[in-house]
Structures are given as structure tokens and as C-alpha cells.
Design a protein around this motif. Structure first.
Motif, PDB file in Angstrom:
ATOM      1  N   LEU A 448      42.393  44.766  10.702  1.00 39.77           N
ATOM      2  CA  LEU A 448      41.176  44.501   9.912  1.00 39.77           C
ATOM      3  C   LEU A 448      39.928  44.967  10.664  1.00 39.77           C
ATOM      4  N   GLU A 449      39.951  44.754  11.961  1.00 43.52           N
ATOM      5  CA  GLU A 449      38.804  45.158  12.779  1.00 43.52           C
ATOM      6  C   GLU A 449      38.660  46.694  12.774  1.00 43.52           C
ATOM      7  N   THR A 450      39.806  47.380  12.905  1.00 46.79           N
ATOM      8  CA  THR A 450      39.783  48.842  12.883  1.00 46.79           C
ATOM      9  C   THR A 450      39.281  49.344  11.534  1.00 46.79           C
ATOM     10  N   MET A 451      39.760  48.706  10.479  1.00 49.73           N
ATOM     11  CA  MET A 451      39.318  49.119   9.133  1.00 49.73           C
ATOM     12  C   MET A 451      37.806  48.966   9.006  1.00 49.73           C
ATOM     13  N   ARG A 452      37.303  47.845   9.488  1.00 49.84           N
ATOM     14  CA  ARG A 452      35.853  47.616   9.399  1.00 49.84           C
ATOM     15  C   ARG A 452      35.097  48.697  10.178  1.00 49.84           C
ATOM     16  N   ALA A 453      35.598  48.988  11.376  1.00 48.60           N
ATOM     17  CA  ALA A 453      34.920  49.977  12.214  1.00 48.60           C
ATOM     18  C   ALA A 453      34.930  51.363  11.561  1.00 48.60           C
ATOM     19  N   ARG A 454      36.010  51.657  10.842  1.00 45.51           N
ATOM     20  CA  ARG A 454      36.108  52.988  10.228  1.00 45.51           C
ATOM     21  C   ARG A 454      35.570  53.028   8.802  1.00 45.51           C
ATOM     22  N   GLY A 455      35.119  51.888   8.317  1.00 47.91           N
ATOM     23  CA  GLY A 455      34.614  51.835   6.947  1.00 47.91           C
ATOM     24  C   GLY A 455      35.708  52.013   5.904  1.00 47.91           C
ATOM     25  N   VAL A 456      36.898  51.524   6.241  1.00 42.05           N
ATOM     26  CA  VAL A 456      38.042  51.632   5.331  1.00 42.05           C
ATOM     27  C   VAL A 456      38.195  50.311   4.572  1.00 42.05           C
ATOM     28  N   ASN A 457      38.439  50.398   3.272  1.00 46.79           N
ATOM     29  CA  ASN A 457      38.540  49.175   2.465  1.00 46.79           C
ATOM     30  C   ASN A 457      39.966  48.747   2.165  1.00 46.79           C
ATOM     31  N   VAL A 458      40.839  49.740   2.064  1.00 41.85           N
ATOM     32  CA  VAL A 458      42.182  49.434   1.563  1.00 41.85           C
ATOM     33  C   VAL A 458      43.249  50.006   2.486  1.00 41.85           C
ATOM     34  N   ILE A 459      44.232  49.197   2.774  1.00 42.24           N
ATOM     35  CA  ILE A 459      45.386  49.677   3.558  1.00 42.24           C
ATOM     36  C   ILE A 459      46.652  49.356   2.785  1.00 42.24           C
ATOM     37  N   GLU A 460      47.547  50.327   2.783  1.00 37.21           N
ATOM     38  CA  GLU A 460      48.811  50.138   2.060  1.00 37.21           C
ATOM     39  C   GLU A 460      49.857  51.054   2.673  1.00 37.21           C
ATOM     40  N   PRO A 461      51.066  50.574   2.859  1.00 40.20           N
ATOM     41  CA  PRO A 461      52.069  51.470   3.440  1.00 40.20           C
ATOM     42  C   PRO A 461      52.471  52.554   2.435  1.00 40.20           C
ATOM     43  N   CYS A 515      55.586  48.634  16.414  1.00 36.85           N
ATOM     44  CA  CYS A 515      54.229  48.294  15.924  1.00 36.85           C
ATOM     45  C   CYS A 515      53.176  49.007  16.770  1.00 36.85           C
ATOM     46  N   GLU A 516      53.386  49.035  18.071  1.00 36.72           N
ATOM     47  CA  GLU A 516      52.395  49.672  18.952  1.00 36.72           C
ATOM     48  C   GLU A 516      52.294  51.173  18.679  1.00 36.72           C
ATOM     49  N   THR A 517      53.445  51.789  18.403  1.00 36.45           N
ATOM     50  CA  THR A 517      53.435  53.221  18.094  1.00 36.45           C
ATOM     51  C   THR A 517      52.662  53.476  16.801  1.00 36.45           C
ATOM     52  N   VAL A 518      52.893  52.622  15.814  1.00 38.63           N
ATOM     53  CA  VAL A 518      52.184  52.764  14.537  1.00 38.63           C
ATOM     54  C   VAL A 518      50.668  52.740  14.774  1.00 38.63           C
ATOM     55  N   VAL A 519      50.226  51.799  15.594  1.00 35.68           N
ATOM     56  CA  VAL A 519      48.779  51.669  15.852  1.00 35.68           C
ATOM     57  C   VAL A 519      48.274  52.869  16.646  1.00 35.68           C
ATOM     58  N   LYS A 520      49.046  53.219  17.692  1.00 31.34           N
ATOM     59  CA  LYS A 520      48.632  54.337  18.550  1.00 31.34           C
ATOM     60  C   LYS A 520      48.459  55.623  17.737  1.00 31.34           C
ATOM     61  N   ASN A 521      49.317  55.788  16.731  1.00 29.55           N
ATOM     62  CA  ASN A 521      49.240  57.000  15.905  1.00 29.55           C
ATOM     63  C   ASN A 521      48.309  56.820  14.706  1.00 29.55           C
ATOM     64  N   GLY A 522      47.331  55.936  14.881  1.00 30.27           N
ATOM     65  CA  GLY A 522      46.311  55.793  13.830  1.00 30.27           C
ATOM     66  C   GLY A 522      46.840  55.127  12.570  1.00 30.27           C
ATOM     67  N   TYR A 523      47.627  54.083  12.734  1.00 30.97           N
ATOM     68  CA  TYR A 523      48.235  53.355  11.610  1.00 30.97           C
ATOM     69  C   TYR A 523      49.131  54.286  10.791  1.00 30.97           C
ATOM     70  N   GLU A 524      50.019  54.892  11.551  1.00 31.37           N
ATOM     71  CA  GLU A 524      51.030  55.789  10.981  1.00 31.37           C
ATOM     72  C   GLU A 524      51.843  55.051   9.911  1.00 31.37           C
ATOM     73  N   GLY A 525      52.085  55.723   8.818  1.00 29.71           N
ATOM     74  CA  GLY A 525      52.887  55.112   7.758  1.00 29.71           C
ATOM     75  C   GLY A 525      52.050  54.352   6.745  1.00 29.71           C
ATOM     76  N   PHE A 526      50.752  54.256   7.030  1.00 26.49           N
ATOM     77  CA  PHE A 526      49.863  53.580   6.091  1.00 26.49           C
ATOM     78  C   PHE A 526      48.911  54.596   5.468  1.00 26.49           C
ATOM     79  N   ALA A 527      48.535  54.329   4.221  1.00 28.76           N
ATOM     80  CA  ALA A 527      47.427  55.075   3.609  1.00 28.76           C
ATOM     81  C   ALA A 527      46.192  54.196   3.731  1.00 28.76           C
ATOM     82  N   LEU A 528      45.138  54.771   4.305  1.00 29.43           N
ATOM     83  CA  LEU A 528      43.881  54.023   4.472  1.00 29.43           C
ATOM     84  C   LEU A 528      42.847  54.668   3.561  1.00 29.43           C
ATOM     85  N   ALA A 529      42.218  53.858   2.726  1.00 28.13           N
ATOM     86  CA  ALA A 529      41.280  54.459   1.763  1.00 28.13           C
ATOM     87  C   ALA A 529      39.951  53.718   1.800  1.00 28.13           C
TER      88      ALA A 529
END
Ligand code: NA7
Length: 529
Positions: A448-461, A515-529
Motif C-alpha cells: 500500500l505504501e509503494t502504491m501511494r508513493a507511485r500514485g497507483v490506485n489499483v492492484i490486481e494479480p 514474496c520477496e522476489t515479487v516485490v524486488k521485481n516491482g510487484y511482478e505478477g500484478f497489474a498496477l493501475a
């Protein structure tokens, strides 16, 4: 649309409480809705006699606050339900959590509004709130299973479910009692109920493996030593498959000479607890190895139980550790008491509950009180009680009709901004729940913090990532013996539930790494909008 809160959290057990604390720390607004009158979740509802945690108290505790770790004093090796509930209340007070928790309020529906990118949440008290995120913290074993035995409503006496026990307690003194079930809850409560009741009749469908707890008051010197070395102990625990700090013997049971093998089992047996399954590294991978452990435990039953027929009935026939291993205090000994009867119902279901008891195998049994120690609709039960609807109004109940599918056990395709703490597809019930909860909460809060920092509203795998994760969960399950029997891990205790091994069994360290790999790769596997 403006929302009422950044996040709505469902449940004020250990997961919901820490989630609230963490979100507040990061400057998000959150409201927790909790069905009970107080915090504690599992430990709020499961007040049956003898209820205890089967993970040692010094490990079954939060680690997010060094001060909390140092100030709280556990008194027994395995904490009782009242002590754990006191701990939960202490945490709620210490971190001033209650002001953001609405008690006695059950969330009935959560619907994602695609135009507003927000969740609309409804409660049984008529609340209507909107939030950007919904975070479920409902526990894995929180939807009690009351089996549909014919005539259940005909019973004239009181009926108690171990998973929803009266808060004022129950005194069975002088009463005759019938207990259905021989899982963990029954194994913990039967020895105590037998001390009170004039007669206790236990109806057993499947005999269960149990190891002695050897519970004892904690030695203050030991507690001092734990407190001085807490970070190191937590680090070791995090490196173990179950997130519990016990030593796993790397040897194979079947490849170990018999005398040596027996010594190892004896050592673990006299130490007590779940670490018995770490006697050898292949107990859940190799049938022959498993049999050595099973035979060892079976032999113990015959050492304790005096009546050979009862001992035989109490002897489990299946794989040890396939159903969750139980940890007991005086369970088998209880069957030596003259006021305890074991009735085997393995070959035919209970015919019906009657006004005065029940009828099984053509025989009537009478008792004053009925105890259902019949377990839970595990892992998905509580989640699917809420009408959760994602994109296009699709219900999670429909999406999971063939069994739960998730990405990391935390998120679901088609359900944006929904997080499921210790959800199906995560290590959850196969680990020490407290560190698993903390790991999920930290992941969500950081996200959630990363989303806020990047101005992202929606996350979904994305579908592909979810499918790959579901594949990984299935592959991990297929190599262990744990997926082979009819346990609640595979939903087998609930008629009609699809058979899927629900938790991720690849181990806590592998899961953390994923989980750490997912985060390290910029929330790999998720669509951020
Ligand atoms: P469990 O472990 O699911 O045990 C439930 C028990 O109830 C188990 O012995 C079941 O037999 C029995 N059961 C369930 N339905 C019936 C019917 N219809 N007739 C007879 N017997 C029945 O639940 P617990 O509450 O003991 O423990 C749950 C978890 O909590 C535990 O694993 C720990 O993690 C803490 P079955 O084995 O299905 O034949």
C-alpha cells in the motif's frame, strides 16, 4: 468517489489487530469490523476446556515490537486459551487499537465498484462504508462445522460446539456427556471433561495421532534467556519450514538403523510437542519412513491404555502427520477411567441424534449434554460466508467453486485491492500462525505504501501469475504424503467441498523468498493501475 477509509479489515484476531496497527503506522486510515464482542479471533471463540496453543508460547507471539516481546510474561510452555486472550487484549490496549474496531458487527458483503475503484462494504448492523482496500483477517479455522446429522434439533439437552463455546464456561459435574469427534479440540477437552462428567461417551470416526505436550510452568531463567536472544530465535524459526524453531534431523528414518531410530523417536517423545515430526526429514515424503513413526506412536498407545480392545480402537491406521498432529495432556490415559466409553463409528455414520442422545450402529446412547468437536470449514469457510464480489459482480463463491485459486495466497484475479491474510495458497496453517500473519501484514502494508508513493490506485494479480502460483502450490502438495488423506487441508471434512490441498506446503522460507522476489521485481505478477 471519496472513501470512508483507506482500508476495511475484516476480523480483530491477531491478523486484524496487527494489520490495523501497521496501517496506522504508515498513515493510512482503517476500520476493523469484528463479529465478537472482543479481540482475539480463534482465542475469543474457542473457549472449550483445555484449549491451548500447540506451538510453544514464546514462539506463538508477535515479534513486531521488541518492547511487547520483553514486557509480556508467558507462564506456561503451551499457553492456555485464557492466557492468549489476555495477551490479545493487552496488545489491543497497548497499541490503542479498540478505537478503530467496531465490535459485534459482521461484514455481510463487500462489492468492488469498478467505476470508483473502491469497495462498498455492508454489515449486519446496517453500516455502509466505502474503502479503497478490503483486507480479510478472518482466520483459517473460524467457521465451525456443524455436521448435518439427522435429528440434531431433536436433542433436549444443551449442545455445545468447541469452536463456539459459551463464554461463561460449562460445568459438566454430575452430567453425562456425549462427544462427537476426536480431532485436536476433542483431544484437548476430553481429559478435562472426563474429570467433571459422571460419564463421558466419545464417538470416534477416525482415530488420531497425538504426542504428549509435557506442558509445564516456564522456568524464569529460561524465559530470561529467550528474551535476551529473541531476535536470534525468531531468525532461526523463520528459516524452518513451519516457522517454528525446532531442530530437524536431516537423516532419513528408513535409512537409519532401528535402534538409533527408536532413540531419536524416544528423545522427541519425551521432549514433547510437534517437533516429533522433525525426528527425521522424510517422515512426510516416504511411506516406509512414515510407517516407522506411526508404529512408534501406535506402540505408545498400547503402553498406556489398559483395555486392549480400546487401545486397538484408539490406534490410527492412516499416515501420521497427514491430518494435523495433535498435542495432548493425558488423552489416552483418560480411556482408562471407568467413566469413559469409546464408541467406534468408523464403519457407519451416526444414524441420528435423538431427544435423549444418539443412535449409532443400531444402538441408542443416552446423555445429558452433547459436545460437537467437529472442526471447521477450514481456510475458505469464513471467506465465502461474506458475499465478496469483484469485477463484473462476479462472486468469490463462484470463482472458487472448483476450489480456491489465488496469487501467493494473498490476492485473487478479478478482485482488485482485496488481500486475504493467511489465505488459501499461503503457508498459513502449516506454519506458526503468528509469524505467517506478520509476514503477510508487512507485505500488504509495504504494498500500500509503494502504491501511494507511485500514485497507483489499483492492484490486481494477472491470470498468468496466478495460474503459475496455483501450479506451484499443487506441485508442492503432490510430493508430500499430506495431500493423500481425507483431512480438512483438502476440504474432505465438509461434504461437497472440492478436494484441493489448500495451504502452500513448500515451506515458510521458500514462501518468503517468493514474496520477496515479487516485490524486488516491482510487484511482478500484478497489474498496477
Ligand atoms: P478437526 O481436527 O477437524 O476434528 C473434527 C473431528 O470431528 C474429527 O475427529 C472428525 O472425524 C469428527 N467429525 C466431523 N464430522 C463428523 C461427523 N459427521 N460424524 C462423526 N465425526 C465427525 O477439528 P478440531 O476442532 O479438533 O481441530 C481443528 C484444528 O484446530 C486442529 O487441526 C488444530 O490446528 C487446531 P474425521 O477425522 O473427519 O473422521
Amino acid at each position: 468517489m471519496s472513501t470512508d477509509f483507506d482500508a476495511v479489515i475484516i476480523g480483530a484476531g491477531f491478523a486484524g489487530m496487527y494489520m490495523l496497527h501497521r496501517l496506522r503506522q504508515k498513515g493510512f486510515t482503517a476500520r476493523v469490523f469484528e463479529a465478537g464482542e472482543g479481540v482475539g479471533g480463534t482465542w475469543y471463540w474457542n473457549r472449550y476446556p483445555g484449549a491451548r496453543c500447540d506451538v510453544e508460547s514464546v514462539q506463538y507471539s508477535y515479534q513486531f515490537s521488541r518492547e511487547l516481546e520483553q514486557e509480556w510474561e508467558w507462564t506456561e510452555r503451551y499457553a492456555t486459551q485464557p492466557e492468549i486472550l489476555r495477551y490479545a487484549n493487552h496488545v489491543a490496549d497497548r497499541f490503542d487499537l479498540r478505537r478503530d474496531i467496531r465490535f459485534e458487527t459482521r461484514i455481510t458483503a463487500a462489492v468492488f465498484d469498478e467505476t470508483a475503484n473502491a469497495w462498498r462494504v455492508e454489515t449486519d448492523k446496517g453500516d455502509r462504508v466505502a474503502a479503497r482496500f478490503v483486507i480479510t483477517a478472518m482466520g483459517c479455522l473460524s467457521s465451525p462445522n456443524t455436521p448435518k446429522i439427522p435429528g440434531l434439533e431433536d436433542f433436549k439437552g444443551p449442545t455445545y460446539h468447541t469452536g463456539n463455546w459459551p463464554h461463561e464456561g460449562v460445568d459438566f459435574t454430575g452430567k453425562t456427556v456425549g462427544v462427537i469427534g476426536t480431532g485436536s479440540s476433542a483431544i484437548q477437552s476430553i481429559p478435562i471433561m472426563a474429570q467433571q462428567a459422571s460419564h463421558l461417551t466419545v464417538f470416534q470416526r477416525t482415530a488420531n495421532y497425538t504426542v504428549p505436550a509435557h506442558n509445564r510452568p516456564l522456568d524464569p531463567a529460561y524465559v530470561r534467556q529467550v528474551k535476551a536472544n529473541y531476535p536470534e530465535m525468531r531468525r532461526r524459526a523463520r528459516s524452518k519450514p513451519a516457522g517454528i524453531d525446532f531442530t530437524i534431523n536431516p537423516a532419513s528414518a528408513i535409512a537409519t538403523p532401528e535402534a538409533e531410530r527408536r532413540r531419536e523417536f524416544e528423545k522427541r517423545w519425551s521432549y514433547g510437542g510437534l517437533g516429533f515430526m522433525a525426528s527425521f526429514s522424510d517422515l512426510l515424503l516416504n511411506d516406509d519412513s512414515n510407517k516407522t513413526a506411526a508404529d512408534f506412536v501406535r506402540s505408545k498407545i498400547f503402553e498406556v491404555v489398559k483395555d486392549p480392545r480400546t487401545a486397538e480402537l484408539l490406534t490410527p491406521k492412516n499416515i501420521i502427520g497427514c491430518k494435523r498432529l495433535c498435542v495432548d495432556t493425558g488423552y489416552w490415559e483418560t480411556f482408562n477411567r471407568p467413566n469413559v466409553t469409546l464408541v467406534d463409528i468408523s464403519d457407519a455414520p451416526i444414524e441420528r441424534i435423538t431427544a435423549s442422545g444418539l443412535r449409532a450402529r443400531g444402538q441408542d446412547y443416552a446423555f445429558d449434554c452433547l459436545v460437537l468437536a467437529t472442526g471447521f470449514d477450514a481456510m475458505t469457510g469464513a471467506l465465502l460466508k461474506v458475499d465478496i464480489r469483484g469485477r463484473g459482480g462476479v462472486a468469490l463463491r463462484d470463482k472458487w467453486r472448483e476450489g480456491p485459486k489465488s496469487y501467493l495466497g494473498l490476492t485473487v484475479v478479478g478482485f482488485p485491492n482485496l488481500f486475504t491474510i493467511t489465505g488459501p495458497g499461503s503457508p498459513s496453517v502449516l506454519t506458526n500462525m503468528l509469524p505467517s500473519i506478520e509476514q503477510h501484514v508487512d507485505f500488504i502494508a509495504d504494498c500500500l505504501e509503494t502504491m501511494r508513493a507511485r500514485g497507483v490506485n489499483v492492484i490486481e494479480p494477472v491470470e498468468k501469475a496466478q495460474e503459475a502460483w496455483v501450479g506451484q502450490v499443487g506441485d508442492a502438495a503432490n510430493i508430500t504424503l499430506r495431500s493423500t488423506c481425507s483431512s480438512w487441508y483438502v476440504g474432505a471434512n465438509i461434504p461437497g467441498k472440492p478436494r484441493v490441498f489448500m495451504p502452500y506446503i513448500g515451506g515458510f522460507p521458500a514462501y518468503i523468498a517468493a514474496c520477496e522476489t515479487v516485490v524486488k521485481n516491482g510487484y511482478e505478477g500484478f497489474a498496477l493501475a
